[in-house]
Write a protein that holds these residues in place. Sequence first.
Motif, PDB file in Angstrom:
ATOM      1  N   ASN A   1      -9.397  -0.445   4.907  1.00 25.38           N
ATOM      2  CA  ASN A   1      -8.550  -1.227   4.009  1.00 25.38           C
ATOM      3  C   ASN A   1      -7.183  -1.583   4.581  1.00 25.38           C
ATOM      4  O   ASN A   1      -6.576  -2.575   4.163  1.00 25.38           O
ATOM      5  CB  ASN A   1      -8.327  -0.472   2.690  1.00 25.38           C
ATOM      6  CG  ASN A   1      -9.556  -0.462   1.807  1.00 25.38           C
ATOM      7  OD1 ASN A   1     -10.553  -1.114   2.103  1.00 25.38           O
ATOM      8  ND2 ASN A   1      -9.490   0.278   0.718  1.00 25.38           N
TER       9      ASN A   1
ATOM     10  N   ASN B   1      -7.477  -1.044  -7.515  1.00 27.07           N
ATOM     11  CA  ASN B   1      -6.271  -0.771  -6.732  1.00 27.07           C
ATOM     12  C   ASN B   1      -5.931   0.718  -6.670  1.00 27.07           C
ATOM     13  O   ASN B   1      -4.960   1.099  -6.039  1.00 27.07           O
ATOM     14  CB  ASN B   1      -5.068  -1.514  -7.325  1.00 27.07           C
ATOM     15  CG  ASN B   1      -5.154  -3.014  -7.167  1.00 27.07           C
ATOM     16  OD1 ASN B   1      -6.235  -3.567  -6.993  1.00 27.07           O
ATOM     17  ND2 ASN B   1      -4.033  -3.698  -7.239  1.00 27.07           N
TER      18      ASN B   1
ATOM     19  N   HIS C   1      -1.323  -1.177  -4.298  1.00 28.87           N
ATOM     20  CA  HIS C   1      -2.499  -0.319  -4.097  1.00 28.87           C
ATOM     21  C   HIS C   1      -2.032   1.114  -3.886  1.00 28.87           C
ATOM     22  O   HIS C   1      -1.214   1.383  -3.004  1.00 28.87           O
ATOM     23  CB  HIS C   1      -3.316  -0.780  -2.886  1.00 28.87           C
ATOM     24  CG  HIS C   1      -4.166  -1.980  -3.171  1.00 28.87           C
ATOM     25  ND1 HIS C   1      -5.534  -1.899  -3.368  1.00 28.87           N
ATOM     26  CD2 HIS C   1      -3.837  -3.286  -3.307  1.00 28.87           C
ATOM     27  CE1 HIS C   1      -6.008  -3.113  -3.605  1.00 28.87           C
ATOM     28  NE2 HIS C   1      -5.004  -3.967  -3.568  1.00 28.87           N
TER      29      HIS C   1
ATOM     30  N   LEU D   1     -12.301   4.962   4.226  1.00 28.89           N
ATOM     31  CA  LEU D   1     -11.768   4.039   3.226  1.00 28.89           C
ATOM     32  C   LEU D   1     -10.411   3.492   3.670  1.00 28.89           C
ATOM     33  O   LEU D   1     -10.174   2.278   3.643  1.00 28.89           O
ATOM     34  CB  LEU D   1     -11.632   4.758   1.882  1.00 28.89           C
ATOM     35  CG  LEU D   1     -10.962   3.954   0.760  1.00 28.89           C
ATOM     36  CD1 LEU D   1     -11.855   2.819   0.290  1.00 28.89           C
ATOM     37  CD2 LEU D   1     -10.595   4.867  -0.412  1.00 28.89           C
TER      38      LEU D   1
ATOM     39  N   HIS E   1      -7.074   4.228  -5.417  1.00 33.87           N
ATOM     40  CA  HIS E   1      -7.971   4.801  -4.409  1.00 33.87           C
ATOM     41  C   HIS E   1      -7.753   6.310  -4.350  1.00 33.87           C
ATOM     42  O   HIS E   1      -6.980   6.812  -3.535  1.00 33.87           O
ATOM     43  CB  HIS E   1      -7.701   4.162  -3.046  1.00 33.87           C
ATOM     44  CG  HIS E   1      -7.654   2.668  -3.069  1.00 33.87           C
ATOM     45  ND1 HIS E   1      -8.799   1.882  -3.006  1.00 33.87           N
ATOM     46  CD2 HIS E   1      -6.604   1.801  -3.186  1.00 33.87           C
ATOM     47  CE1 HIS E   1      -8.448   0.598  -3.054  1.00 33.87           C
ATOM     48  NE2 HIS E   1      -7.133   0.532  -3.167  1.00 33.87           N
TER      49      HIS E   1
ATOM     50  N   THR F   1       0.870  -1.177   0.000  1.00 34.08           N
ATOM     51  CA  THR F   1       0.000   0.000   0.000  1.00 34.08           C
ATOM     52  C   THR F   1       0.903   1.221   0.000  1.00 34.08           C
ATOM     53  O   THR F   1       1.763   1.376   0.868  1.00 34.08           O
ATOM     54  CB  THR F   1      -0.920   0.017   1.229  1.00 34.08           C
ATOM     55  OG1 THR F   1      -0.135  -0.099   2.429  1.00 34.08           O
ATOM     56  CG2 THR F   1      -1.917  -1.134   1.163  1.00 34.08           C
TER      57      THR F   1
ATOM     58  N   TYR G   1      -2.790   5.024  -2.951  1.00 28.90           N
ATOM     59  CA  TYR G   1      -3.594   6.050  -2.285  1.00 28.90           C
ATOM     60  C   TYR G   1      -2.864   7.379  -2.488  1.00 28.90           C
ATOM     61  O   TYR G   1      -1.818   7.432  -3.125  1.00 28.90           O
ATOM     62  CB  TYR G   1      -3.724   5.742  -0.789  1.00 28.90           C
ATOM     63  CG  TYR G   1      -4.472   4.463  -0.479  1.00 28.90           C
ATOM     64  CD1 TYR G   1      -5.797   4.490  -0.076  1.00 28.90           C
ATOM     65  CD2 TYR G   1      -3.843   3.219  -0.568  1.00 28.90           C
ATOM     66  CE1 TYR G   1      -6.490   3.319   0.220  1.00 28.90           C
ATOM     67  CE2 TYR G   1      -4.530   2.044  -0.287  1.00 28.90           C
ATOM     68  CZ  TYR G   1      -5.847   2.105   0.107  1.00 28.90           C
ATOM     69  OH  TYR G   1      -6.525   0.949   0.388  1.00 28.90           O
TER      70      TYR G   1
ATOM     71  N   TYR H   1     -12.666   9.502   2.890  1.00 30.43           N
ATOM     72  CA  TYR H   1     -11.348   8.943   2.587  1.00 30.43           C
ATOM     73  C   TYR H   1     -10.722   8.338   3.848  1.00 30.43           C
ATOM     74  O   TYR H   1     -10.050   7.310   3.776  1.00 30.43           O
ATOM     75  CB  TYR H   1     -10.441  10.023   1.994  1.00 30.43           C
ATOM     76  CG  TYR H   1      -9.337   9.470   1.124  1.00 30.43           C
ATOM     77  CD1 TYR H   1      -9.631   8.689  -0.001  1.00 30.43           C
ATOM     78  CD2 TYR H   1      -7.998   9.729   1.387  1.00 30.43           C
ATOM     79  CE1 TYR H   1      -8.628   8.188  -0.820  1.00 30.43           C
ATOM     80  CE2 TYR H   1      -6.985   9.237   0.580  1.00 30.43           C
ATOM     81  CZ  TYR H   1      -7.311   8.465  -0.520  1.00 30.43           C
ATOM     82  OH  TYR H   1      -6.313   7.961  -1.327  1.00 30.43           O
TER      83      TYR H   1
END
Length: 238
Positions: free
Chosen positions: A120, A96, A61, A116, A98, A31, A63, A113
């Motif tokens: 996760n 994937n 992923h 989220l 975000h 992440t 972000y 957010y």
Amino acid sequence: MEAKILQTPLDTAKAFADFMLEQHRENGMLTVALSGGSTPKILFDLLATDYKDKFNWSEIHFYWGDERCVPPTDDDSNFKMTKEHLLNLIRMPEANIHRVLGENDPIEEAERYSQLIESNLPKQEGNPVFDIIILGMGTDGHTASIFPHEIELLDSPKTCEVANHPESGQKRVSLTGPVINAAKNACFLVTGDNKKEKIKQIFEDHEVAKSYPAYHINPTHGELIWFIDEAAAAQLED
């Protein structure tokens, strides 16, 4: 704290890309909270070309550590920059990616957010834990969208907050200090001659540096790594 001093901005981006790839090979799923700015743009171009086939993008992923409260088609959007320089050029599942919905109400989006991220990511001591957070630093010492005039966001109990640019007043959604400091790896990418004074003050623990949000990034259980070029490091003593 670890400092990696590279010759050029491209070398700096490559050093981070190598680090990210090493983390991916060791851990699989990653992440990553992305940053905007000129050095990440170089990084994204590099990832989309030389590193395109080295990552299993289905295991990454993305972000965002901060985002301007603008639509994703706006030139100010960090997401737009990432999309043009990286996401359009790799095969990453949509699930994937975000993004912060910068077109929405800032307060509501900061809450969405936050939820989220919290749903996760694993948590440690109540904070969500990113594998890697990419950070920049402004000439005023800000990082993410935590500016000196809102330095209290370093201690916010929330995952995300609405920040305000000190000059334009533009609203932004930003990760807060406790979340950044919960990361396994907090990685600054800082290049350019105009950052050298702040770098010196932070690295040499000057009193004035305590007013810079970037000074206060020091992961509680993770690693702090500065990837900087020679121009930004010019005032550091050998």
